[in-house]
Design an enzyme around this catalytic site. Structure first.
Site, PDB file in Angstrom:
ATOM      1  N   SER A 121       1.028  -1.216  -0.161  1.00  0.00           N
ATOM      2  CA  SER A 121       0.024  -0.082  -0.023  1.00  0.00           C
ATOM      3  C   SER A 121       0.866   1.183  -0.095  1.00  0.00           C
ATOM      4  O   SER A 121       1.589   1.471   0.958  1.00  0.00           O
ATOM      5  CB  SER A 121      -1.011  -0.071   1.004  1.00  0.00           C
ATOM      6  OG  SER A 121      -1.910   0.959   1.240  1.00  0.00           O
ATOM      7  N   GLU A 361      -2.225  11.689  11.833  1.00  0.00           N
ATOM      8  CA  GLU A 361      -2.338  10.429  12.330  1.00  0.00           C
ATOM      9  C   GLU A 361      -1.956   9.108  11.703  1.00  0.00           C
ATOM     10  O   GLU A 361      -1.742   8.071  12.167  1.00  0.00           O
ATOM     11  CB  GLU A 361      -4.016  10.115  12.474  1.00  0.00           C
ATOM     12  CG  GLU A 361      -4.882  11.191  13.323  1.00  0.00           C
ATOM     13  CD  GLU A 361      -4.916  12.562  13.074  1.00  0.00           C
ATOM     14  OE1 GLU A 361      -5.159  13.534  13.814  1.00  0.00           O
ATOM     15  OE2 GLU A 361      -4.697  13.100  11.956  1.00  0.00           O
ATOM     16  N   PHE A 386     -10.566  10.359  14.658  1.00  0.00           N
ATOM     17  CA  PHE A 386      -9.418  10.719  13.951  1.00  0.00           C
ATOM     18  C   PHE A 386      -8.461   9.524  13.434  1.00  0.00           C
ATOM     19  O   PHE A 386      -7.783   9.501  12.491  1.00  0.00           O
ATOM     20  CB  PHE A 386      -8.511  11.734  14.611  1.00  0.00           C
ATOM     21  CG  PHE A 386      -9.125  13.021  14.949  1.00  0.00           C
ATOM     22  CD1 PHE A 386     -10.452  13.528  14.211  1.00  0.00           C
ATOM     23  CD2 PHE A 386      -8.872  13.802  15.971  1.00  0.00           C
ATOM     24  CE1 PHE A 386     -11.158  14.674  14.593  1.00  0.00           C
ATOM     25  CE2 PHE A 386      -9.432  14.930  16.454  1.00  0.00           C
ATOM     26  CZ  PHE A 386     -10.511  15.513  15.591  1.00  0.00           C
ATOM     27  N   HIS A 410     -12.692  10.212  23.463  1.00  0.00           N
ATOM     28  CA  HIS A 410     -13.950  10.994  22.889  1.00  0.00           C
ATOM     29  C   HIS A 410     -14.769  10.432  21.966  1.00  0.00           C
ATOM     30  O   HIS A 410     -15.138  10.636  20.926  1.00  0.00           O
ATOM     31  CB  HIS A 410     -13.367  12.270  22.202  1.00  0.00           C
ATOM     32  CG  HIS A 410     -12.625  13.350  23.060  1.00  0.00           C
ATOM     33  ND1 HIS A 410     -11.735  12.875  23.937  1.00  0.00           N
ATOM     34  CD2 HIS A 410     -13.080  14.551  23.453  1.00  0.00           C
ATOM     35  CE1 HIS A 410     -11.266  13.843  24.773  1.00  0.00           C
ATOM     36  NE2 HIS A 410     -12.031  14.848  24.499  1.00  0.00           N
TER      37      HIS A 410
END
Length: 617
Positions: A121, A361, A386, A410
């Site tokens: 990838s 990220e 995220f 969160h």
């Protein structure tokens, strides 16, 4: 270690031809593959293998070994040709390329002992290489070098530039990026084609040292590698102009040849000078001792009193810090939200093992993959929402067989006023779909701490979901929470249904049970803290005894707790009535209680659903 004379120059050029021949032969034997992409980088590989790579193929776990990451994983025939030249595999195995059962897969995976991480990838090799280089520079403190061979097409990936910036920021002078600029991608020319200076300008803008060379001039390649090894204080990128399909006129620098065996392999081998059997004595690293990753310390997890209110994100940060004190192999990474995720607690106590990845990220997860490849136990954390940006890195980490701890804070609508952009509502589905993954959703502080400790000893991709607001502590400090388990919090002989929650919704289920009990309606309550693997036995028992299961989740209805429960009855046995309460609306900004009510997963709505079921039955 540089090339000393013309004879040696010729020998290395011949090795480059051997690598090309072997790439052609491997792809021809398989009937598929990417020989032309391998042929362009053959000279780059030949010089690296003979003069600059320090590696003991008999000891792939040698702590002093350089790391070589083939980011352009489709060029695996080149990698396998290198292994044959090094004597690591023989000719017979080379020709098993892409066959069922062969470890020489179409794109490299750690089924091969000399491959650290799966590639293929595009755009992932450099970010993972950054993680390995961080381990060498900041943790191992061993002078191994990380070499990453990249294609020019993948330089368009945003993840590459996250890695480029991070490597420069961390002054990773033990990292060398080799860009094979062969001009052609899969469907035609790349964005910058042969404009080496275009790549150089961008990389230098981030603070990299760059060298632009003819990628088929072995002397220039050798000089560039030598310069990279001598450069201090910043990473080096070698930008090598090459020609795809180099050495065979029928395919060299021609469009439409990508990903195909050569039309006439026998003629191509003859044009390249025929079959060769040269062997390279790859330089072995000096004996060195790996840092002792001590796990002999006493693990003293934080303790909480029943009834107090503690956010599971707070318990995560406190438990992670305790883990770092007890275990020297534990490292923590965060995406510039450590004050919210509570990873900052670890950073304060163990700054040498904390890595700030900023708002990147993909690099966050990639660095964790690189660190675990060097023997560390990483915990990487950011908002659950995220982590979706890094999903491809998680997917590839599973292919790598990586041992990785990921934490998403969160989660759900319960975060309240921040609104939907910050709410992790798809994370359980995302991580449940990963091969061999573990997915955990604790409801209180003791459970969170215990599960964090359990993750450190588990295998594969482990995901823990934490919440923003405080929740009541319902478990005693010494309660055990095995992965794959659940907890029956309330049950009786007269239960008419079973309420199943995870995380925040466990408390809503308990409140709903209290409301219903006051009305003379008894229900069972299960805390399904292990969403994958799921405790099918307990669920089946509840279904048999109560006849109806009601799942309540702060998540979208697809792929989360409801699906995990339904799958426990997917083997053909009689299934119970299953009612699924989940977040089906598009939230706005509101208080946590208002959010839960609007989504229909609050105690009042749960109680109303059970009343309706009771009436219908």
């Amino acid at each position: 270690m540089s090339i000393k004379d013309q004879t040696e120059h010729i020998e290395i050029a011949e090795l480059g031809q051997q690598l090309r021949v072997d790439a052609v032969r491997a792809a021809d034997a398989a009937g598929s593959g990417h020989p032309t992409s391998s042929m362009s980088a053959a000279d780059l590989a030949a010089v690296l293998l003979t003069h600059h790579l320090s590696y003991d193929f008999d000891r792939p776990d040698h702590p002093g070994n350089d790391r070589f990451v083939l980011s352009k994983g489709h060029a695996s025939p080149l990698l396998y040709a290198m292994y044959r030249a090094a004597g690591a595999i023989d000719d017979d195995e080379l020709l098993t390329f892409r066959r069922s059962g062969s470890r020489l897969e179409g794109h490299p995976t750690p089924r091969i002992p000399w491959v650290d991480v799966a590639t293929g990838s595009l755009g992932q090799g450099l970010p993972v290489g950054v993680g390995m280089a961080l381990a060498g520079k900041r943790l191992d403190r061993i002078p191994y070098r990380v070499w990453v061979l990249s294609g020019d097409s993948e330089m368009a990936e945003g993840s590459v530039w996250e890695a480029v910036e991070h490597a420069a920021y961390e002054n990773l002078d033990n990292l060398t990026l080799i860009i094979d600029v062969n001009r052609l991608g899969q469907r035609g020319p790349t964005r910058h084609q042969r404009d080496l200076a275009a790549y150089g300008r961008r990389l230098r803008g981030f603070g990299w040292h760059t060298v632009e060379i003819d990628g088929h001039d072995v002397g220039a390649i050798d000089a560039a590698y030598t310069e990279a090894r001598a450069t201090q204080g910043r990473p080096t990128a070698i930008i090598a102009g090459t020609r795809k399909g180099r050495g065979v006129a029928a395919v060299e620098d021609r469009e439409g040849m990508h990903g195909k065996p050569l039309p006439d392999a026998e003629a191509a081998v003859a044009e390249l000078g025929g079959l060769r059997f040269a062997r390279v004595d790859v330089t072995k690293p000096a004996e060195t001792r790996a840092p002792h990753k001590d796990r002999s310390g006493h693990l003293a997890l934080p303790r909480y009193e029943v009834g107090e209110s503690v956010a599971t994100r707070d318990a995560y940060g406190q438990a992670l810090t305790a883990l770092g004190t007890a275990y020297g192999d534990v490292v923590a990474l965060d995406g510039e939200v450590g004050d919210s995720t509570r990873t900052e607690l670890f950073a304060k106590e163990h700054p040498d093992r904390y890595f700030e990845c900023y708002i990147a990220e993909q690099q966050l997860v990639a660095a964790a993959v690189g660190l675990q490849a060097r023997g560390y136990t990483p915990f990487a954390c950011t908002f659950a929402a995220f982590l979706t940006r890094a999903y491809d890195f998680v997917r590839m980490a599973a292919i790598s067989g990586a041992d990785l701890n990921l934490v998403g804070s969160h989660s759900g609508v319960a975060i309240g006023q921040d609104g939907p952009s910050q709410m992790g509502l798809e994370d359980l589905a995302m991580f449940r779909s990963v091969h061999g993954s573990t997915v955990l959703c604790p409801c209180d502080a003791p459970q969170t701490a215990a599960l964090v400790a359990g993750m450190a000893g588990a295998r594969g991709i482990r995901y823990l979901r934490t919440s923003r607001g405080g929740t009541p502590v319902i478990y005693a400090p010494d309660e055990e929470f095995p992965i794959g388990g659940s907890k029956v919090l309330r049950s009786g002989n007269d239960d008419v249904a079973t309420l199943i929650g995870a995380g925040d919704t466990v408390h809503e289920c308990l409140r709903a049970a209290g409301i219903l009990a006051a009305e003379g309606i008894e229900v069972r309550v299960i805390d399904l803290y292990s969403v994958k693997p799921v405790d099918a036995e307990t669920l089946r028992e509840a279904a048999h005894e109560t006849g109806c299961l009601v799942t309540v989740e702060d998540h979208r209805p697809e792929g989360g707790v409801g699906d995990a429960v339904a799958e426990a009855f997917a083997d053909g046995r009689p299934a119970p009535r299953l009612v699924r309460l989940a977040v089906r609306n598009m939230p706005g900004s509101a208080t946590p209680d208002e959010q839960l009510a609007a989504a229909g997963i609050d105690a009042g709505t749960v109680a109303a659903a059970v009343r309706l079921l009771s009436t219908e039955s």
